[in-house]
Design an enzyme around this catalytic site. Structure first.
Site, PDB file in Angstrom:
ATOM      1  N   LYS A 347     -13.238  91.192  52.605  1.00 54.80           N
ATOM      2  CA  LYS A 347     -13.790  92.518  52.302  1.00 54.80           C
ATOM      3  C   LYS A 347     -14.091  92.663  50.805  1.00 54.80           C
ATOM      4  CE  LYS A 347     -10.612  95.208  53.922  1.00 54.80           C
ATOM      5  NZ  LYS A 347      -9.642  94.148  54.251  1.00 54.80           N
ATOM      6  N   THR A 349     -14.851  90.295  48.604  1.00 52.43           N
ATOM      7  CA  THR A 349     -16.043  89.530  48.208  1.00 52.43           C
ATOM      8  C   THR A 349     -17.310  90.212  48.696  1.00 52.43           C
ATOM      9  OG1 THR A 349     -15.865  88.115  50.160  1.00 52.43           O
ATOM     10  CG2 THR A 349     -14.833  87.329  48.164  1.00 52.43           C
ATOM     11  N   ARG A 371      -9.143  98.121  44.415  1.00 48.50           N
ATOM     12  CA  ARG A 371      -7.734  98.307  44.095  1.00 48.50           C
ATOM     13  C   ARG A 371      -7.272  97.260  43.084  1.00 48.50           C
ATOM     14  NH1 ARG A 371      -4.921  97.983  49.744  1.00 48.50           N
ATOM     15  NH2 ARG A 371      -6.657  96.567  50.101  1.00 48.50           N
ATOM     16  N   LYS A 382      -0.977  84.868  48.944  1.00 56.35           N
ATOM     17  CA  LYS A 382      -2.372  85.252  49.105  1.00 56.35           C
ATOM     18  C   LYS A 382      -3.218  84.893  47.904  1.00 56.35           C
ATOM     19  CE  LYS A 382      -5.339  89.272  49.879  1.00 56.35           C
ATOM     20  NZ  LYS A 382      -5.421  90.741  49.914  1.00 56.35           N
ATOM     21  N   ALA A 601      -1.099  99.031  51.918  1.00 56.22           N
ATOM     22  CA  ALA A 601      -1.972  99.465  53.006  1.00 56.22           C
ATOM     23  C   ALA A 601      -1.255  99.685  54.331  1.00 56.22           C
ATOM     24  CB  ALA A 601      -3.097  98.449  53.198  1.00 56.22           C
ATOM     25  N   PHE A 632      -7.116  96.292  54.945  1.00 50.99           N
ATOM     26  CA  PHE A 632      -6.929  95.783  56.313  1.00 50.99           C
ATOM     27  C   PHE A 632      -8.099  96.181  57.229  1.00 50.99           C
ATOM     28  CE2 PHE A 632      -2.193  95.832  55.219  1.00 50.99           C
ATOM     29  CZ  PHE A 632      -2.233  94.518  54.795  1.00 50.99           C
ATOM     30  N   PHE A 721     -19.224  81.446  56.700  1.00 49.14           N
ATOM     31  CA  PHE A 721     -18.513  80.276  56.178  1.00 49.14           C
ATOM     32  C   PHE A 721     -19.338  79.027  56.491  1.00 49.14           C
ATOM     33  CE2 PHE A 721     -15.413  83.486  56.116  1.00 49.14           C
ATOM     34  CZ  PHE A 721     -14.330  83.085  55.367  1.00 49.14           C
ATOM     35  N   TRP A 750     -20.709  84.453  48.702  1.00 50.48           N
ATOM     36  CA  TRP A 750     -19.736  83.517  48.148  1.00 50.48           C
ATOM     37  C   TRP A 750     -20.437  82.330  47.489  1.00 50.48           C
ATOM     38  CZ3 TRP A 750     -18.172  78.399  49.267  1.00 50.48           C
ATOM     39  CH2 TRP A 750     -16.951  78.011  48.670  1.00 50.48           C
TER      40      TRP A 750
END
Length: 897
Positions: A347, A349, A371, A382, A601, A632, A721, A750
C-alpha cells in the site's frame, strides 16, 4: 503631493481587501528624534499608516542593533523598517540583517543589487532616489539626453546612476577626492546630485549655468546659494517621507499577496530506473533530494511556516490552516488494501507511486500523507515503511530512523503519565489527607493558592471554591484522593522497541516504594493512546483537551480517573507541542509528502494524522489530490478511516484505491499458507488462473463491497510482481471491474516510479470527478453493542456477535459514564476478514467473539477486543538488525534494506 494621494488610494483598496491588518513603519534610531517622528506621522497620517519609534541608546552596540532588527524582521505587524542611525552604526552587518522585503529604504545589498541589475519587482527604490527623480521630472519633463553627474560614494549613488540611465539620461559618476576632474565634469552636467559628503566646499563657478543641483548631504557651497537652482534633502523631507510611505504600502501589498494561495512551481526530480532494480537504499542514495526549504517554497509555504530539521525534512506550522482557511480543499483519496499476506501487499509503494504519477507526470498537484514508521518493525522483521523500489520517500534512512522525534515525544509523555499514576498511589497510601493537601497546595512566599489544573479538578468535583483555606475536611479528602484501584489501572508504559519480555512486569519492588507492588506491562510506543490522539486532533487546544480526557484507570468507587485528575495534562501538551506539526519530506521524484503519526492499526485506527491531511488539502488547491493510506486491509484500516477519522475531521473522501496482488488473491483463492522469511510455494510463482479467480470472487469482491457501503467509488490497483503472468494480470483487472470497481489497472511503480503508475493516476482522476454519496456505516448514537454488531455483520460477514460477561459489563459501564456515543475501533487480526487468521477469502456464518471492551476516551473511540491482541510485538529469531551497521569513517548506514 500627488504621490500622497495615489498612495492613500492604494492603502484604502488594500484595507478593503484585508481590514484586520494595518501597515506599520518601524523607525529605529539612536536617541530621541521627535522631529523625524512627527514628519513621518504627518505623512503616514494622511495615508492612514501606522508609525512606531524604537529609540536605542546612543551608546548601543552593533549586536544590540542587529538584535532589534532581527526582532522586527519576525514581527508580522511590521511592514517596513527605517534605520535612522548615524553612518557609523550603518555597518554592512547591520544593513544586511534587514529582511529585503521589509527594507523600505532600499539599503541592503540584495535591494541595491536588484535595482542595479534592473530588477525592481521584489526590492524597493530608495525614497531619496524616488524623490530626486520626482524633482527632476518637475524641473524638466524631458529626461532623455540630459547629462547627470552623481558625486559621492555609497549605494544611493549606484542606484541613482542605474535609474537615470534607464530613464534615458547620460549618467556620470565622480568622487570628492579628484577635485580637478570633478570640476570638469560639473561644467558638463545638466544635473548635479551631491551625495555622501559633509563640510565640502563647492565653488559656484564649478557649476554649469542653469544646472539643477540637488544636495543629498550638508555640502557647503561658497557663493550665493540662491543663484543656483538647488534643492537639499531638508527641503524635500516630506517628499522623501511620502515615497517611504509608498514603499511601505508596496511591502504590505506584497505581504497580502503572499498570504493568498500560491500556485505550485514544483521542480520534479528525474528518475533513471535501472534493470535489475537495485536495493531500496541504493536507489534512495542515488537521488539527491531538494533542500526542504526549496520544496516548501515550490508548494506555496511561507518561510515562517517551515521549521527545517536538517537539510531534507522540516516541520510545518499549523498557522497555515488559518492563512488558507478560505482555500477550497483538493480531492481526497484513500489507499486501502485487500486482506494481506504476512508479507504485505505494498500500500505504501502504491501511495507513493500514485502521487509521483499525479505530480511528476500528469502535472496535477498532489500530496502523499503517510504514517511515521516505528522502530519496532524497522529493527524487527518487516523493515521500514518508506515505500520501495522507485516509489520511495527520501532520504529513506531519515524516514525510518527517528525522523523528527515525534515517537520519542509520545514515549516521554506516555511514561510521564505512568510515573504520575504510581507516584500518586504511593503518596496517597502513605500520607494523611492533611499532609497530602499541604504538599499538593504548598505555601510559597506566604501565599497558598491552587494551580489552574487543580481548580479544574475542583470544578469536576462540584466544589466552587478557589481559596484553599475555604475547603471543608470532606472536600479536602475528595480533592487529594484519586483512590485508584490498582487492579483497574489501564495505562501502561511504552517503548519503541519489540521487547516481548516487557509484556508483563512487576513494579514497586524496591524497599523505598513501601510495598506498593503491582503487575503492569509495556506496549510498543505507537500503541499509546497519545499516538492515536496525535493522529485525530485538529489543533493544539483540541490535543490539550483530548490529553486531559484520557482515562488511566478507575477509582475504588467506580469513577474514571483522567490525566487531568492527575494534574499532568498541561505537561503532556508541552511535551507534544512540536510533535503536533506534520513533517514535510519528498518522494524520489521530488513530490511532497507529509509524514505524521503512526497509530497501531489493530487497537487504534491505523491512519496518518487529520492535521497532515487538512494541511495538504489546502496546499494542493481545488483540483489537486491528497493521497493518504490506511493500515492493513479495507475491513480494518478503511472502515476505521471512514467511521473514526472522517467523523473527527469532517473530511469526505473522493475515491478509494484498493491495492491487490496476485499472490494475495491466490492465497484467498485457496493457495497454501504464506509465511514471512520462508520461500513462496510454487503456486505463487507459477501461473494459476483458478486460484486468482477464487481470490477475486471472494476477498476482492468483499472489500469492494465494503467501500460501497460508504458510497465511495473504488479503483483497484494491482501491484504487479515479476512472477505475475500477463494472463493473471488481465484476469484480475477484468474480474475487479466485474465485482464493482469503477476501474482496475496494473501498477509498475516499483520498477518504473511514477511512470509505472500513470494509468492508475488517470483512473483515480476520472473516478474523483464522478459524484459520490459518502455515508457513515452507523449512527454514533446507536448503543455500543449495536455498533459492534453492525461492523461485524456488514463489514466482516459475521452472522452475529457474542460478548463475554466482562465485555458486557464494560459496555454498560461506558454507557453509564457517557461514552456510549463514541465510534467503534475494532481490535482484531488483519490476516482475515473474520477473527480467525487462518480463514481466508470471505468467510460467512461465523459468530464474532468479543472478549473485552476498552475505551480510549481521549482519542475518542471504544475498542472491542476480538481474540488475543498483542500490543507489544516480539523480535524474531533473526531480526533485521543483524544486517544493519554504520561505517565509522563515512557515517554511511548499511543493511537497512
Amino acid at each position: 503631493m500627488e504621490v500622497v494621494q495615489s498612495t492613500k488610494e492604494k492603502v484604502a483598496a488594500l484595507q478593503r481587501k484585508n481590514p484586520t491588518v494595518q501597515p506599520l513603519l518601524a523607525i529605529v534610531q539612536a536617541g530621541e528624534d521627535d522631529e523625524l517622528l512627527e514628519a513621518s506621522k504627518e505623512i503616514t497620517g494622511k495615508i492612514e499608516l501606522n508609525v512606531t519609534q524604537i529609540c536605542l541608546s546612543e551608546e548601543c552596540t552593533e549586536d544590540e542593533i542587529v538584535e532589534e532588527v532581527l526582532r522586527l524582521n519576525e514581527d508580522c505587524r511590521v511592514h517596513g523598517i527605517y534605520l535612522h542611525l548615524p553612518p557609523a552604526f550603518l555597518t554592512s552587518r547591520v544593513l544586511n540583517a534587514l529582511k529585503p522585503e521589509k527594507d523600505v529604504e532600499g539599503v541592503t545589498d540584495v535591494n541595491v543589487g536588484s535595482l542595479v541589475r534592473g530588477d525592481s519587482s521584489k526590492g524597493f527604490v530608495p525614497p531619496t532616489a524616488s524623490a530626486i527623480l520626482d524633482l527632476l521630472e518637475k524641473h524638466d519633463a524631458h529626461f532623455e539626453g540630459k547629462t547627470v553627474l552623481v558625486v559621492g560614494e555609497g549605494p544611493l549613488g549606484l542606484v541613482l546612476l542605474a535609474l537615470m540611465e534607464r530613464n534615458g539620461m547620460v549618467a556620470l559618476k565622480s568622487t570628492w577626492s579628484s577635485r580637478s576632474h570633478l570640476q570638469r565634469q560639473m561644467m558638463q552636467a545638466d544635473v548635479v546630485v551631491l551625495t555622501g559628503a559633509e563640510g565640502i566646499s563647492v565653488p559656484r563657478s564649478w557649476f554649469r549655468p542653469g544646472a539643477a543641483v540637488i544636495r543629498c548631504a550638508p555640502t557647503i557651497v561658497t557663493d550665493d546659494r540662491h543663484s543656483l537652482d538647488m534643492t537639499s534633502t531638508s527641503d524635500m523631507g516630506h517628499l522623501i517621507a511620502a515615497y517611504r510611505a509608498r514603499n511601505i504600502v508596496h511591502s504590505y501589498s506584497r505581504w497580502l499577496q503572499e498570504q493568498q494561495y500560491q500556485p505550485w512551481r514544483l521542480r520534479n526530480l528525474k528518475l533513471q530506473p535501472l534493470t535489475p532494480v537495485p536495493s531500496d537504499i541504493e536507489i534512495s542514495r542515488a537521488q539527491a533530494p531538494k533542500p526542504v526549504v526549496q520544496l516548501a517554497e515550490e508548494i506555496g509555504l511561507l518561510s515562517e511556516e517551515l521549521e527545517p530539521y536538517g537539510r531534507s525534512k522540516g516541520k510545518v506550522k499549523l498557522s497555515l490552516l488559518e492563512r488558507l482557511h478560505t482555500q477550497p480543499n483538493g480531492k481526497y483519496v484513500l489507499v486501502a488494501g485487500i486482506t494481506p499476506t504476512p508479507l504485505g501487499e505494498g500500500k505504501s509503494t502504491v501511495t507513493i507511486g500514485l502521487v509521483q504519477a499525479l505530480s511528476a507526470h500528469l502535472k496535477l498537484n498532489s500530496f502523499g500523507c503517510l504514517r511515521q514508521p516505528s522502530q519496532g518493525p524497522t529493527f524487527g522483521v518487516k523493515g521500514g515503511a518508506a515505500g520501495g523500489g522507485y516509489a520511495q520517500v527520501i532520504p529513506m534512512e531519515e524516514f525510518n530512523l527517528h525522523l523528527t522525534g515525534d515517537i520519542h515525544a509520545i514515549t516521554a509523555a506516555n511514561n510521564l503519565v505512568a510515573a504520575a499514576i504510581d507516584a500518586r498511589m504511593l503518596h496517597e497510601a502513605t500520607q494523611s489527607d492533611k499532609a497530602l493537601f499541604n504538599r499538593l497546595v504548598p505555601t510559597l512566599n506566604g501565599v497558598r493558592r491552587f494551580s489552574p489544573i487543580q481548580i479544574s479538578r475542583l470544578r469536576r468535583l462540584g466544589i466552587d471554591k478557589t481559596d484553599p483555606a475555604a475547603l471543608t475536611p470532606q472536600e479536602v479528602s475528595s480533592f487529594v484522593r484519586l483512590d485508584l484501584d490498582p487492579s483497574k489501572i489501564t495505562w501502561q508504559r511504552v517503548v519503541d522497541t519489540n521487547d516481548r519480555f516487557l509484556r508483563k512486569i512487576t513494579v514497586g519492588q524496591a524497599s523505598t516504594e513501601k510495598g506498593q507492588i503491582r503487575e503492569t506491562g509495556f506496549d510498543i510506543a505507537v500503541a499509546s493512546e497519545i499516538m492515536a490522539i496525535l493522529a485525530l486532533t485538529d489543533s493544539l487546544a483540541d490535543m490539550r483537551n483530548r490529553l486531559a480526557r484520557m482515562v488511566v484507570g478507575t477509582s475504588r468507587s467506580g469513577r474514571p480517573v483522567t490525566a487531568e485528575d492527575l494534574g499532568v495534562s498541561g505537561a503532556l501538551a508541552v511535551l507534544m507541542k512540536d510533535a503536533i506539526k506534520p513533517t514535510l519530506m519528498q518522494t524520489l521524484e521530488g513530490t511532497p509528502v507529509f509524514v505524521h503519526a503512526g497509530p497501531f492499526a489493530n487497537i487504534a485506527h491505523g491512519n496518518s494524522s487529520v492535521l497532515a491531511d487538512k494541511l495538504a488539502l489546502k496546499l494542493v488547491g481545488r483540483d489537486g489530490f491528497v493521497v493518504t493510506e490506511a493500515g492493513f486491509g479495507a475491513d480494518i484500516g478503511m472502515e476505521k478511516f471512514f467511521n473514526i477519522k472522517c467523523r473527527a475531521s469532517g473530511l469526505r473522501p473522493s475515491v478509494v484505491v484498493l491495492v491487490a496482488t496476485v499472490r494475495a488473491l491466490k492465497m484467498h483463492g485457496g493457495g497454501p499458507n504464506v509465511s514471512a522469511g520462508a520461500p513462496l510455494p510454487k503456486e505463487y510463482i507459477d501461473e494459476n488462473l483458478s486460484l486468482v479467480t477464487g481470490g477475486c470472487y471472494s476477498n476482492l469482491r468483499k472489500q469492494i463491497q465494503i467501500a460501497h457501503l460508504f458510497g465511495v467509488p473504488v479503483v483497484v490497483a494491482l501491484n504487479v510482481f515479476k512472477t505475475d503472468t500477463e494472463a493473471e494480470v488481465d484476469l484480475v483487472c477484468r474480474l475487479a471491474k466485474e465485482c464493482g470497481a469503477s476501474d482496475a489497472v496494473p501498477c509498475h511503480h516499483w520498477a518504473k516510479g511514477g511512470q509505472g503508475c500513470v494509468a492508475l493516476a488517470k483512473a483515480v482522476d476520472r473516478a474523483a470527478r464522478a459524484p459520490s454519496n459518502f455515508q457513515f456505516l452507523y449512527d454514533a448514537e446507536m448503543p455500543i453493542v449495536e455498533k459492534i454488531r453492525t461492523i461485524a455483520q456488514k463489514v466482516y460477514g459475521a452472522e452475529d456477535i457474542e460478548l463475554s460477561s466482562e465485555a458486557k459489563a464494560k459496555t454498560d459501564y461506558y454507557t453509564q459514564q457517557g461514552y456510549g456515543s463514541l465510534p467503534i475501533c475494532m481490535a482484531k487480526t488483519h490476516l482475515s476478514l473474520s477473527h480467525m487468521p487462518d480463514k481466508k477469502g470471505a468467510p460467512t456464518g461465523f459468530v464474532l467473539p468479543i472478549r473485552d471492551v476498552r475505551a480510549s476516551v481521549g482519542a475518542g473511540f471504544i475498542y472491542p477486543l476480538v481474540g488475543t491482541m498483542s500490543t507489544m510485538p516480539g523480535l524474531p529469531t533473526r531480526p533485521c538488525f543483524y544486517d544493519i551497521d554504520l561505517d565509522p569513517v563515512t557515517e554511511e548506514i548499511t543493511g537497512l534494506f
